[in-house]
Scaffold this motif. Structure first.
Motif, PDB file in Angstrom:
ATOM      1  N   LEU B 119       1.046  -1.267  -0.475  1.00  0.00           N
ATOM      2  CA  LEU B 119       0.014   0.340   0.300  1.00  0.00           C
ATOM      3  C   LEU B 119       1.021   1.645   0.317  1.00  0.00           C
ATOM      4  O   LEU B 119       1.902   1.242   0.356  1.00  0.00           O
ATOM      5  CB  LEU B 119      -0.593   0.103   1.481  1.00  0.00           C
ATOM      6  CG  LEU B 119      -2.229  -1.031   1.558  1.00  0.00           C
ATOM      7  CD1 LEU B 119      -3.304  -1.749   2.733  1.00  0.00           C
ATOM      8  CD2 LEU B 119      -2.597  -1.064  -0.257  1.00  0.00           C
ATOM      9  N   PHE B 120       0.327   2.214  -0.298  1.00  0.00           N
ATOM     10  CA  PHE B 120       1.367   3.744  -0.463  1.00  0.00           C
ATOM     11  C   PHE B 120       1.297   3.962   0.882  1.00  0.00           C
ATOM     12  O   PHE B 120      -0.253   4.968   0.807  1.00  0.00           O
ATOM     13  CB  PHE B 120       0.685   5.082  -1.236  1.00  0.00           C
ATOM     14  CG  PHE B 120       0.549   3.931  -2.861  1.00  0.00           C
ATOM     15  CD1 PHE B 120       1.639   2.941  -3.341  1.00  0.00           C
ATOM     16  CD2 PHE B 120      -0.187   3.692  -3.859  1.00  0.00           C
ATOM     17  CE1 PHE B 120       1.655   2.451  -4.315  1.00  0.00           C
ATOM     18  CE2 PHE B 120      -0.835   3.173  -4.968  1.00  0.00           C
ATOM     19  CZ  PHE B 120       0.269   3.027  -5.728  1.00  0.00           C
ATOM     20  N   PRO B 121       2.134   3.832   1.543  1.00  0.00           N
ATOM     21  CA  PRO B 121       1.903   4.849   3.285  1.00  0.00           C
ATOM     22  C   PRO B 121       1.839   6.180   3.007  1.00  0.00           C
ATOM     23  O   PRO B 121       1.201   5.924   4.426  1.00  0.00           O
ATOM     24  CB  PRO B 121       3.838   4.252   3.135  1.00  0.00           C
ATOM     25  CG  PRO B 121       4.354   4.089   2.198  1.00  0.00           C
ATOM     26  CD  PRO B 121       3.223   3.771   1.421  1.00  0.00           C
ATOM     27  N   HIS B 122       1.828   6.868   2.250  1.00  0.00           N
ATOM     28  CA  HIS B 122       1.537   8.614   2.771  1.00  0.00           C
ATOM     29  C   HIS B 122       0.261   8.287   1.859  1.00  0.00           C
ATOM     30  O   HIS B 122       0.068  10.100   2.164  1.00  0.00           O
ATOM     31  CB  HIS B 122       3.052   9.409   1.797  1.00  0.00           C
ATOM     32  CG  HIS B 122       2.622   9.241   0.484  1.00  0.00           C
ATOM     33  ND1 HIS B 122       2.806   7.483  -0.031  1.00  0.00           N
ATOM     34  CD2 HIS B 122       2.267   9.877  -0.587  1.00  0.00           C
ATOM     35  CE1 HIS B 122       2.692   7.625  -1.759  1.00  0.00           C
ATOM     36  NE2 HIS B 122       2.460   8.792  -1.798  1.00  0.00           N
ATOM     37  N   MET B 123      -0.434   7.407   1.915  1.00  0.00           N
ATOM     38  CA  MET B 123      -1.552   8.031   1.380  1.00  0.00           C
ATOM     39  C   MET B 123      -2.732   7.205   2.283  1.00  0.00           C
ATOM     40  O   MET B 123      -2.741   5.890   2.443  1.00  0.00           O
ATOM     41  CB  MET B 123      -2.312   7.445  -0.122  1.00  0.00           C
ATOM     42  CG  MET B 123      -1.505   8.079  -1.080  1.00  0.00           C
ATOM     43  SD  MET B 123      -2.144   7.852  -2.778  1.00  0.00           S
ATOM     44  CE  MET B 123      -0.438   8.113  -3.708  1.00  0.00           C
ATOM     45  N   TYR B 164      -4.089   5.399   7.694  1.00  0.00           N
ATOM     46  CA  TYR B 164      -2.886   5.259   7.264  1.00  0.00           C
ATOM     47  C   TYR B 164      -2.477   3.516   6.934  1.00  0.00           C
ATOM     48  O   TYR B 164      -2.686   2.847   8.216  1.00  0.00           O
ATOM     49  CB  TYR B 164      -2.015   6.234   7.733  1.00  0.00           C
ATOM     50  CG  TYR B 164      -1.522   7.277   7.170  1.00  0.00           C
ATOM     51  CD1 TYR B 164      -1.739   8.266   5.997  1.00  0.00           C
ATOM     52  CD2 TYR B 164      -2.057   8.564   8.459  1.00  0.00           C
ATOM     53  CE1 TYR B 164      -1.952   9.153   5.504  1.00  0.00           C
ATOM     54  CE2 TYR B 164      -2.697   9.863   7.642  1.00  0.00           C
ATOM     55  CZ  TYR B 164      -2.128   9.776   6.082  1.00  0.00           C
ATOM     56  OH  TYR B 164      -2.365  11.344   5.592  1.00  0.00           O
ATOM     57  N   PRO B 165      -1.889   3.296   6.401  1.00  0.00           N
ATOM     58  CA  PRO B 165      -2.069   1.642   6.469  1.00  0.00           C
ATOM     59  C   PRO B 165      -0.586   0.937   8.005  1.00  0.00           C
ATOM     60  O   PRO B 165      -1.230   0.272   8.244  1.00  0.00           O
ATOM     61  CB  PRO B 165      -0.723   1.458   4.780  1.00  0.00           C
ATOM     62  CG  PRO B 165      -1.437   3.128   4.193  1.00  0.00           C
ATOM     63  CD  PRO B 165      -1.346   4.223   5.212  1.00  0.00           C
TER      64      PRO B 165
END
Lengths: 326, 271
Positions: B119-123, B164-165
């Motif tokens: 997963l995109f960690p900053h989203m 967040y993830p």
């Protein structure tokens, strides 16, 4: 082991809360006393020594000439950093490019500008008009399209600005490269699998994560640049803070108070930059570790809230709620 | 499933979603070359679930990654939804490598779920799901959000969409990753060991999302070690070893009455 007193309140969820005496820490008190004494000595040495001429410092620290020099220093710092960042992003991407020509050009640029002293580079830029009195654009060994006198267009200010920027871009490019490399390759792969194109993957997925690694050393470089601007006298450009204050000090035969004035301004600007860096780091740290950002935090008791509390305690290094650490 | 000499020559069965023909994959060159896939043929019909089993290093993951062009194949052909992946064939039969933009477009029709989620960690969870529809399809943020809300409900994480993830458990992250892949309305979903990085008690929640997806008629290829899932959900089970498909067929045959010795040995170890 258990409390000697009765529980303070009836609704304490820990029925056998420990009220032990803390470990004695005499070292803290000793350190505090030593530091206080040293600080008092330093303050005494600064305040009572009349050679510092604090009256002159106070008078000229607000002088319009000094303020103007501060503004030139700021223009040089931020102007060169902005140009350097743009160049560095380009250089870092060229370094990662599939195209060997791009990789080589980037390597050579970094090699040259990191490999020679900034002072030498600035003197060189200052002598550009001597080396090439006229600059022209045209086909090598062929016709010229237009030409101009070097002195007319490239004034000392522009030479200083680009001289600083070119040198800085080499260092920043390496910082950016390290940042881009630090991002898990799985991120680019996941974005690829979603059908994103390379440019989008860079802008939307990799750069935002690399910023977390890029921002702290770039803040460091900005603060360093603030002081490096004092070297532009090599071009020579004589408007910035160090040269302006030392010139005033020499005229009045009072070098020390003017050095203090310059130091105070550098300290003030550095302090402001550090505050800005703190907020930038917090923004790009969102979604990582304890800096969870506003949105996540609001959800009180989710795994985020619990995790944030555990992480804030600082005793656990790993994320206890996660099965694998990415 | 006979080997076809001329790559991409075999016309894919109209019902086939995926048609893999004589695929070879070699990593590296010269002395360092590793021959990972040694002529693999695989057909997956529309709406079918195929589970790929096999020991580690057998080439299962590589095969999956070759299907959506994350790896360039060295020989053979991959056809997905009737379209040759990665190449264009001209009238003379010469293959031309497709431009990365076209390959990206081909990939956007295939969803992929990774072992380690990615997963995109900053989203946030929601932003992760909205990302590709907005950035790849050019969908409006509003429409993408609407769709993302439906999908996150489908994987049972509506109360976690703003997280967040890093604030989600592994099982929750993997469910978000499935929703993120589904947001592109893929014709085919690839799962690369989707539960291997999870704690045992979290495996079930991910498998049940996948089971629902299979029931809804999604074409799926799943690399996994979950034999129970294979038995229950798979239409076809493929057993791979050392870069080739050793045995393939319905789960009742491959899992319960394997003909090949290698399959029997493997199943004896994992069951």
């Amino acid at each position: 082991m258990s409390s000697s007193k009765a529980p303070a309140s009836g609704n304490d969820p820990v029925p056998n809360r420990i009220h032990a005496r803390p470990v004695p820490r005499p070292g803290r008190l000793v350190a505090a006393v030593v530091v206080l004494v040293l600080a008092a000595m330093a303050a005494n040495a600064l305040v009572t020594n009349e050679n510092f001429r604090w009256d002159v410092v106070w008078l000229y620290v607000r002088d319009v000439v000094v303020i103007r020099a501060v503004l030139w220093t700021l223009v040089l710092t931020f102007g060169s950093m902005v140009i350097a960042v743009v160049l560095a992003v380009t250089l870092a991407m060229m370094r990662r490019s599939d195209n060997p020509v791009m990789r080589w050009v980037s390597w050579a640029w970094i090699w040259f500008f990191r490999g020679t002293p900034i002072y030498t580079q600035l003197i060189f830029w200052g002598l550009l008009a001597v080396l090439y009195p006229r600059l022209s654009l045209g086909i090598p060994f062929g016709p010229e399209f237009f030409s101009f006198r070097t002195d007319d267009v490239l004034t000392a200010f522009w030479l200083a600005l680009f001289g600083l920027a070119f040198n800085e871009s080499a260092y920043l490019a390496e910082i950016m490269r390290a940042g881009l490399t630090s991002v898990d390759p799985g991120q680019a792969e996941a974005a690829k699998a979603l059908g994103m194109k390379d440019g989008k993957i860079m802008r939307r997925v990799i750069l935002p994560q690399a910023m977390r690694v890029i921002v702290p050393p770039t803040g460091n470089e900005t603060i360093s640049m603030l002081k490096t601007t004092s070297l532009v006298v090599a071009v020579p450009l004589t408007l910035e803070l160090t040269y302006a204050t030392s010139a005033m000090g020499n005229r009045q035969f009072l070098p020390i108070p003017f050095l203090v004035i310059a130091a105070l301004w550098y300290l003030l600007i550095t302090s402001i930059l550090m505050v800005g860096q703190h907020y930038l780091e917090r923004y790009y740290g969102r979604g990582f570790g304890t800096a969870t950002g506003r949105r996540g935090k609001s959800k009180g008791t989710g795994p985020g809230g619990k995790q944030a509390a555990i992480a804030a305690a600082g005793t656990v290094k790993e994320d206890v709620n996660r099965e694998v650490t990415p | 499933m006979s080997a076809v000499a001329d790559p991409a020559a075999a016309p894919a069965d109209a019902a086939d979603m995926v048609s893999v023909r004589a695929v070879h994959k070699v990593f590296g060159h010269g002395h360092d070359a590793v021959h990972v896939l040694k002529g693999v043929d695989l057909d997956v019909a529309r709406g079918e679930v195929t589970v790929i089993l096999g020991p580690s290093g057998s080439g299962k993951s590589t095969l999956l990654r070759c299907i959506n062009e994350l790896e360039e194949i060295t020989g053979g052909s991959v056809v997905v939804g009737g379209e040759l992946m990665g190449y264009r064939k001209d009238a003379q039969g010469t293959l031309h490598r497709l431009h990365p933009k076209v390959v990206a477009k081909q990939r956007s029709r295939i969803g992929m779920v990774f072992q380690r989620f990615h997963l995109f960690p900053h989203m946030t969870a929601l932003e992760n799901i909205m990302e590709a529809p907005v950035q790849v399809r050019g969908m409006s943020k509003k429409a993408a959000k609407q769709r993302a809300l439906e999908l996150i409900e489908r994987v049972g994480l509506s109360d976690r969409m703003e997280h967040y993830p890093a604030q989600l458990s592994g099982g929750q992250q993997q469910r978000v990753a499935i929703a993120r892949a589904l947001a592109m309305d893929p014709e085919l979903m690839l799962f690369d060991e989707p539960t291997s990085a999870l704690d045992p008690e979290l495996v079930g929640e991910v498998l049940s999302v996948m089971q629902d997806l299979a029931r809804s008629g999604m074409t799926m290829i799943v690399v996994t070690h979950e034999i129970g899932f294979a038995r229950e959900v798979a239409d076809h089970v493929v057993f791979m070893d050392d870069g080739v498909i050793v045995e393939a067929g319905p789960p009742s045959e491959v899992l319960d009455a394997p003909k090949e010795q290698r399959t029997q040995d493997f199943l004896a170890h994992v069951l």
